[in-house]
Design a protein around this motif. Structure first.
Motif, PDB file in Angstrom:
ATOM      1  N   GLU A 212       0.961  -1.080   0.159  1.00  0.00           N
ATOM      2  CA  GLU A 212      -0.052   0.107  -0.143  1.00  0.00           C
ATOM      3  C   GLU A 212       0.989   1.339   0.014  1.00  0.00           C
ATOM      4  OE1 GLU A 212      -2.861   0.461   3.252  1.00  0.00           O
ATOM      5  OE2 GLU A 212      -3.530   2.268   2.352  1.00  0.00           O
TER       6      GLU A 212
ATOM      7  N   ASN B   1      -4.598   4.895  -2.294  1.00  0.00           N
ATOM      8  CA  ASN B   1      -5.571   5.394  -1.773  1.00  0.00           C
ATOM      9  C   ASN B   1      -5.917   6.594  -2.415  1.00  0.00           C
ATOM     10  OD1 ASN B   1      -6.046   4.331   1.402  1.00  0.00           O
ATOM     11  ND2 ASN B   1      -3.426   4.708   0.963  1.00  0.00           N
TER      12      ASN B   1
ATOM     13  N   GLU C 137      -8.047   2.282  -3.312  1.00  0.00           N
ATOM     14  CA  GLU C 137      -8.586   2.161  -2.081  1.00  0.00           C
ATOM     15  C   GLU C 137      -9.787   3.344  -1.863  1.00  0.00           C
ATOM     16  OE1 GLU C 137      -6.021   1.555   1.402  1.00  0.00           O
ATOM     17  OE2 GLU C 137      -5.410  -0.286   0.396  1.00  0.00           O
TER      18      GLU C 137
ATOM     19  N   ASP D 192     -11.828   0.972   1.935  1.00  0.00           N
ATOM     20  CA  ASP D 192     -10.690   0.982   3.235  1.00  0.00           C
ATOM     21  C   ASP D 192     -11.694   1.242   4.310  1.00  0.00           C
ATOM     22  OD1 ASP D 192      -8.319   1.419   4.269  1.00  0.00           O
ATOM     23  OD2 ASP D 192      -7.626   3.056   2.861  1.00  0.00           O
TER      24      ASP D 192
ATOM     25  N   LYS E  52     -11.270  -3.896   3.521  1.00  0.00           N
ATOM     26  CA  LYS E  52     -10.304  -3.731   4.402  1.00  0.00           C
ATOM     27  C   LYS E  52     -11.069  -3.466   5.738  1.00  0.00           C
ATOM     28  CE  LYS E  52      -6.116  -2.245   3.355  1.00  0.00           C
ATOM     29  NZ  LYS E  52      -5.180  -1.083   3.079  1.00  0.00           N
TER      30      LYS E  52
HETATM   31 MG    MG Z   1      -5.817   2.704   2.808  1.00  0.00          MG
END
Ligand code: MG
Ligand code: C2E
Ligand code: MG
Ligand code: MG
Length: 291
Positions: A66, A125, A157, A187, A208
């Motif tokens: 990530e 993200n 995400e 997320d 997640k």
């Molecule tokens: Mg994240």
């Protein structure tokens, strides 16, 4: 205290009576400094990315990274994303920053693919306003073409809030991006709207589990039940599930026992500077023995 100072300041309205507590002026000053700093941060190349390994619990392999943004401000101090990302969202600077993140993560991902880690996934993200940008598909297309990073190795995400804000538009955007081959994770799952009906409607790949549930999953019956439920939900919907913020061996045992397939957290590794990732990937392969 700050609350009553704010109240007084509000009462004063547009008038010229102002009363701020020390705290508030401090906060306002901090905000202004950050905002000014953010303006120049891109051109001064003050941002960099760190990468946190995502591991497959079955074989122990690192399957992805990530990308997490870092900002070293003009004074040399690191500013936490939780502080500057919301600010950048308010000022609109997040679009330029997010574009930089996307390009940098894909460029780096391509370099690691070329170094022999050719199945490594990259999770990036996306802020709400980025996701709702009409030109996101074009931008993504351009970045993938330019960097040569394969779309099917990119995982974006997003949060539940983004999906729920304008579900029709979100579904359309998801469809277009998925058509390009990009994957999607939700997320911080469980902390937003949690409207389960929407999980059916949106085409997603992965949930997640928010780290606030993972933290106490083995001590707090309710958190444990929530983690358990998210894992079953994901399994039954045919989605991947990853637990974030795994810090202890007992959390790991719990997650494993519940059938969680993927994990990420300080127990394995903090977010690493790019220069340390090749070493991590090499030793994680060595630790597992020949593939
Ligand atoms: Mg994240
Ligand atoms: P997130 O996407 O949920 O990222 C996970 C956060 O948890 C990261 O914080 C990570 O460093 C931290 N973390 C990972 N493992 C552990 C652990 O075991 N224990 C604890 N206590 N924390 C752990 P970070 O890097 O400070 O980022 C915070 C948030 O800022 C991210 O949450 C994400 O929402 C946002 N963010 C970070 N980078 C970007 C970016 O490039 N673009 C956008 N739009 N947002 C970003
Ligand atoms: Mg995928
Ligand atoms: Mg999260």
């Amino acid at each position: 205290n700050a609350g009553s100072a704010l109240h007084l300041a509000k009462q004063a309205g547009q008038g010229n009576i102002r009363f701020f507590s020390h705290d508030l002026t401090e906060q306002a000053r901090r905000r202004r400094t950050l905002e000014e700093g953010l303006h120049r941060a891109l051109e001064r190349e003050e941002f960099f990315l760190c990468y946190q390994p995502q591991l497959d619990l079955h074989g122990g392999a690192t399957v992805g990274m990530e990308a997490l943004i870092r900002w070293r401000g003009p004074d040399g101090q690191l500013v936490a994303p939780m502080e500057f990302i919301p600010l950048a969202e308010q000022t609109g600077q997040i679009l330029a920053i997010g574009q930089w993140v996307l390009r940098q993560a894909c460029r780096q991902g391509r370099a690691w693919h070329d170094a022999g880690f050719s199945t490594l996934q990259m999770a990036v993200n996306l802020s709400p306003c980025q996701f709702l940008q009409d030109n996101l598909p074009q931008l993504l297309d351009q970045v993938l073409l330019e960097t040569g990073f394969p779309a099917h190795c990119l995982e974006l995400e997003i949060t539940e809030g983004v999906l729920m804000h304008d579900p029709v538009r979100a579904a359309r955007m998801l469809a277009v991006l998925r058509e390009m081959g990009v994957g999607f994770s939700v997320d911080d799952f469980g902390t937003g709207y949690s409207s389960l009906a929407y999980l059916k409607r949106f085409q997603l790949d992965r949930l997640k589990i928010d780290r606030s549930f993972v933290r106490d999953c083995c001590h707090d019956r309710q958190d444990g039940a929530i983690v358990d439920a998210i894992i079953s939900l994901a399994r039954n919907l045919g989605l991947d599930v990853i637990a974030e913020g795994v810090e202890t061996a007992s959390q790991l045992d719990f997650l494993r026992a519940q059938g969680c397939g993927l994990v990420q957290g300080y127990l394995f590794s903090p977010p690493l500077p790019a220069s340390e990732v090749t070493g991590w990937l090499t030793s994680s392969i060595a630790a597992r023995g020949p593939v």
